[in-house]
Design a protein around this motif. Sequence first.
Motif, PDB file in Angstrom:
ATOM      1  N   TYR A   2      85.501  49.674  50.933  1.00  0.00           N
ATOM      2  CA  TYR A   2      84.797  48.710  51.789  1.00  0.00           C
ATOM      3  C   TYR A   2      84.964  47.250  51.925  1.00  0.00           C
ATOM      4  N   ARG A   3      84.736  47.082  53.221  1.00  0.00           N
ATOM      5  CA  ARG A   3      84.970  45.450  53.479  1.00  0.00           C
ATOM      6  C   ARG A   3      83.525  44.847  53.883  1.00  0.00           C
ATOM      7  N   ALA A   4      83.388  43.873  53.419  1.00  0.00           N
ATOM      8  CA  ALA A   4      82.030  43.195  53.870  1.00  0.00           C
ATOM      9  C   ALA A   4      82.436  41.979  54.742  1.00  0.00           C
ATOM     10  N   TRP A   5      81.652  41.812  55.828  1.00  0.00           N
ATOM     11  CA  TRP A   5      81.820  40.946  56.540  1.00  0.00           C
ATOM     12  C   TRP A   5      80.731  39.778  56.436  1.00  0.00           C
ATOM     13  N   ARG A   6      81.053  38.661  56.280  1.00  0.00           N
ATOM     14  CA  ARG A   6      79.754  37.709  55.887  1.00  0.00           C
ATOM     15  C   ARG A   6      79.592  36.837  57.576  1.00  0.00           C
ATOM     16  N   ASN A   7      79.205  37.753  58.465  1.00  0.00           N
ATOM     17  CA  ASN A   7      78.799  37.569  59.625  1.00  0.00           C
ATOM     18  C   ASN A   7      77.515  38.265  60.238  1.00  0.00           C
ATOM     19  N   ALA A   8      76.352  37.485  60.063  1.00  0.00           N
ATOM     20  CA  ALA A   8      75.173  38.283  60.420  1.00  0.00           C
ATOM     21  C   ALA A   8      75.093  38.718  61.759  1.00  0.00           C
ATOM     22  N   ALA A   9      75.870  38.040  62.773  1.00  0.00           N
ATOM     23  CA  ALA A   9      75.732  38.575  64.083  1.00  0.00           C
ATOM     24  C   ALA A   9      76.243  40.355  64.261  1.00  0.00           C
ATOM     25  N   ALA A  10      77.288  40.344  63.306  1.00  0.00           N
ATOM     26  CA  ALA A  10      78.011  41.781  63.297  1.00  0.00           C
ATOM     27  C   ALA A  10      76.830  42.916  63.147  1.00  0.00           C
ATOM     28  N   CYS A  11      75.607  42.564  62.714  1.00  0.00           N
ATOM     29  CA  CYS A  11      74.800  43.620  62.275  1.00  0.00           C
ATOM     30  C   CYS A  11      74.040  43.993  63.541  1.00  0.00           C
ATOM     31  N   ARG A  12      73.913  42.934  64.313  1.00  0.00           N
ATOM     32  CA  ARG A  12      73.281  42.957  65.767  1.00  0.00           C
ATOM     33  C   ARG A  12      71.687  43.323  65.709  1.00  0.00           C
ATOM     34  N   THR A  13      71.006  42.830  64.545  1.00  0.00           N
ATOM     35  CA  THR A  13      69.727  42.977  64.456  1.00  0.00           C
ATOM     36  C   THR A  13      68.820  41.818  64.107  1.00  0.00           C
ATOM     37  N   PRO A  14      67.701  41.565  64.567  1.00  0.00           N
ATOM     38  CA  PRO A  14      67.052  40.287  64.088  1.00  0.00           C
ATOM     39  C   PRO A  14      66.645  40.135  62.727  1.00  0.00           C
ATOM     40  N   PHE A  15      66.865  41.235  62.013  1.00  0.00           N
ATOM     41  CA  PHE A  15      66.504  41.459  60.613  1.00  0.00           C
ATOM     42  C   PHE A  15      67.855  41.288  59.528  1.00  0.00           C
ATOM     43  N   ALA A  16      68.774  41.255  60.278  1.00  0.00           N
ATOM     44  CA  ALA A  16      70.208  41.118  59.341  1.00  0.00           C
ATOM     45  C   ALA A  16      70.297  39.771  58.516  1.00  0.00           C
ATOM     46  N   ARG A  17      70.887  40.039  57.323  1.00  0.00           N
ATOM     47  CA  ARG A  17      71.069  38.868  56.469  1.00  0.00           C
ATOM     48  C   ARG A  17      72.310  38.606  56.535  1.00  0.00           C
ATOM     49  N   ALA A  88      95.466  58.854  35.133  1.00  0.00           N
ATOM     50  CA  ALA A  88      96.390  58.806  33.990  1.00  0.00           C
ATOM     51  C   ALA A  88      97.896  59.074  34.707  1.00  0.00           C
ATOM     52  N   ALA A  89      97.815  60.026  36.012  1.00  0.00           N
ATOM     53  CA  ALA A  89      99.132  60.190  36.285  1.00  0.00           C
ATOM     54  C   ALA A  89      99.771  59.086  37.459  1.00  0.00           C
ATOM     55  N   GLY A  90      98.991  58.013  37.452  1.00  0.00           N
ATOM     56  CA  GLY A  90      99.274  56.704  38.277  1.00  0.00           C
ATOM     57  C   GLY A  90      98.592  56.808  39.567  1.00  0.00           C
ATOM     58  N   GLY A  91      97.654  57.699  39.794  1.00  0.00           N
ATOM     59  CA  GLY A  91      96.782  57.439  41.018  1.00  0.00           C
ATOM     60  C   GLY A  91      95.876  56.312  40.787  1.00  0.00           C
ATOM     61  N   GLU A  92      95.158  55.938  42.029  1.00  0.00           N
ATOM     62  CA  GLU A  92      94.360  54.894  42.275  1.00  0.00           C
ATOM     63  C   GLU A  92      93.088  55.409  42.963  1.00  0.00           C
ATOM     64  N   ILE A  93      92.017  55.064  42.475  1.00  0.00           N
ATOM     65  CA  ILE A  93      90.666  55.285  43.032  1.00  0.00           C
ATOM     66  C   ILE A  93      90.073  53.911  43.526  1.00  0.00           C
ATOM     67  N   ALA A  94      90.155  53.674  44.790  1.00  0.00           N
ATOM     68  CA  ALA A  94      89.526  52.332  45.482  1.00  0.00           C
ATOM     69  C   ALA A  94      87.984  52.760  45.586  1.00  0.00           C
ATOM     70  N   TYR A  95      87.097  52.107  44.846  1.00  0.00           N
ATOM     71  CA  TYR A  95      85.584  52.115  45.242  1.00  0.00           C
ATOM     72  C   TYR A  95      84.856  50.746  45.066  1.00  0.00           C
ATOM     73  N   ALA A  96      83.941  50.899  45.670  1.00  0.00           N
ATOM     74  CA  ALA A  96      83.108  49.600  45.461  1.00  0.00           C
ATOM     75  C   ALA A  96      81.445  49.995  45.739  1.00  0.00           C
ATOM     76  N   VAL A  97      80.793  49.638  44.852  1.00  0.00           N
ATOM     77  CA  VAL A  97      79.328  49.661  44.772  1.00  0.00           C
ATOM     78  C   VAL A  97      78.569  48.375  45.459  1.00  0.00           C
ATOM     79  N   PRO A  98      78.211  48.750  46.760  1.00  0.00           N
ATOM     80  CA  PRO A  98      77.752  47.435  47.460  1.00  0.00           C
ATOM     81  C   PRO A  98      76.230  47.041  47.197  1.00  0.00           C
ATOM     82  N   VAL A  99      75.598  47.820  46.147  1.00  0.00           N
ATOM     83  CA  VAL A  99      74.398  47.442  46.161  1.00  0.00           C
ATOM     84  C   VAL A  99      74.020  47.146  44.498  1.00  0.00           C
TER      85      VAL A  99
END
Length: 161
Positions: A2-17, A88-99
């Motif tokens: 996940y990539r978080a954008w710190r730009n409220a205009a990206a949401c294009r709603t009047p309620f965007a945080r 354990a085999a060297g794999g990687e699991i990328a995850y994010a919990v955005p809430v």
Amino acid sequence: MYRAWRNAAACRTPFARDSFMETEFTPWMSLAGGILIGIASTLLMAMNGRIAGMTGILAGIVPPFSSDWAWRMAFLAGAILSPVLFLAAGGEIAYAVPVSLPLLVFGGVIVGVGVYYGAGCTSGHGVCGMARLSPRSIAATVTFMMAAGLTVYLVRHVAGI
């Protein structure tokens, strides 16, 4: 990932945080996961005559136990241990919990209520029921997908969470 954008205009709603979450598209990993889920559900149906719905599988290991609890435990152990072995085999699991944790718990409760009233979950209806052309599963899957789309729209674009 996940990539978080710190730009409220990206949401294009009047309620965007002040943030917007974008989900990265991973077609090859998604295809591989889908193939593995398909193989597992097909093998379970062919060898055991059972549908690979996680809700039904979990229900059989909660006391009072089902008479066929052994295969249910083996299936769940595989679902839990597979990522551990991958790491354990060297794999990687990328995850994010955005809430926050309370929102995560609230979402889990809502999903649990939906699973109860929908008589099954996405794995049972969406993977196995759709493959069997079950009208009930088709209706349930359409409902899941519409509810998911509406929820994403409301949470991301209206509430701005």
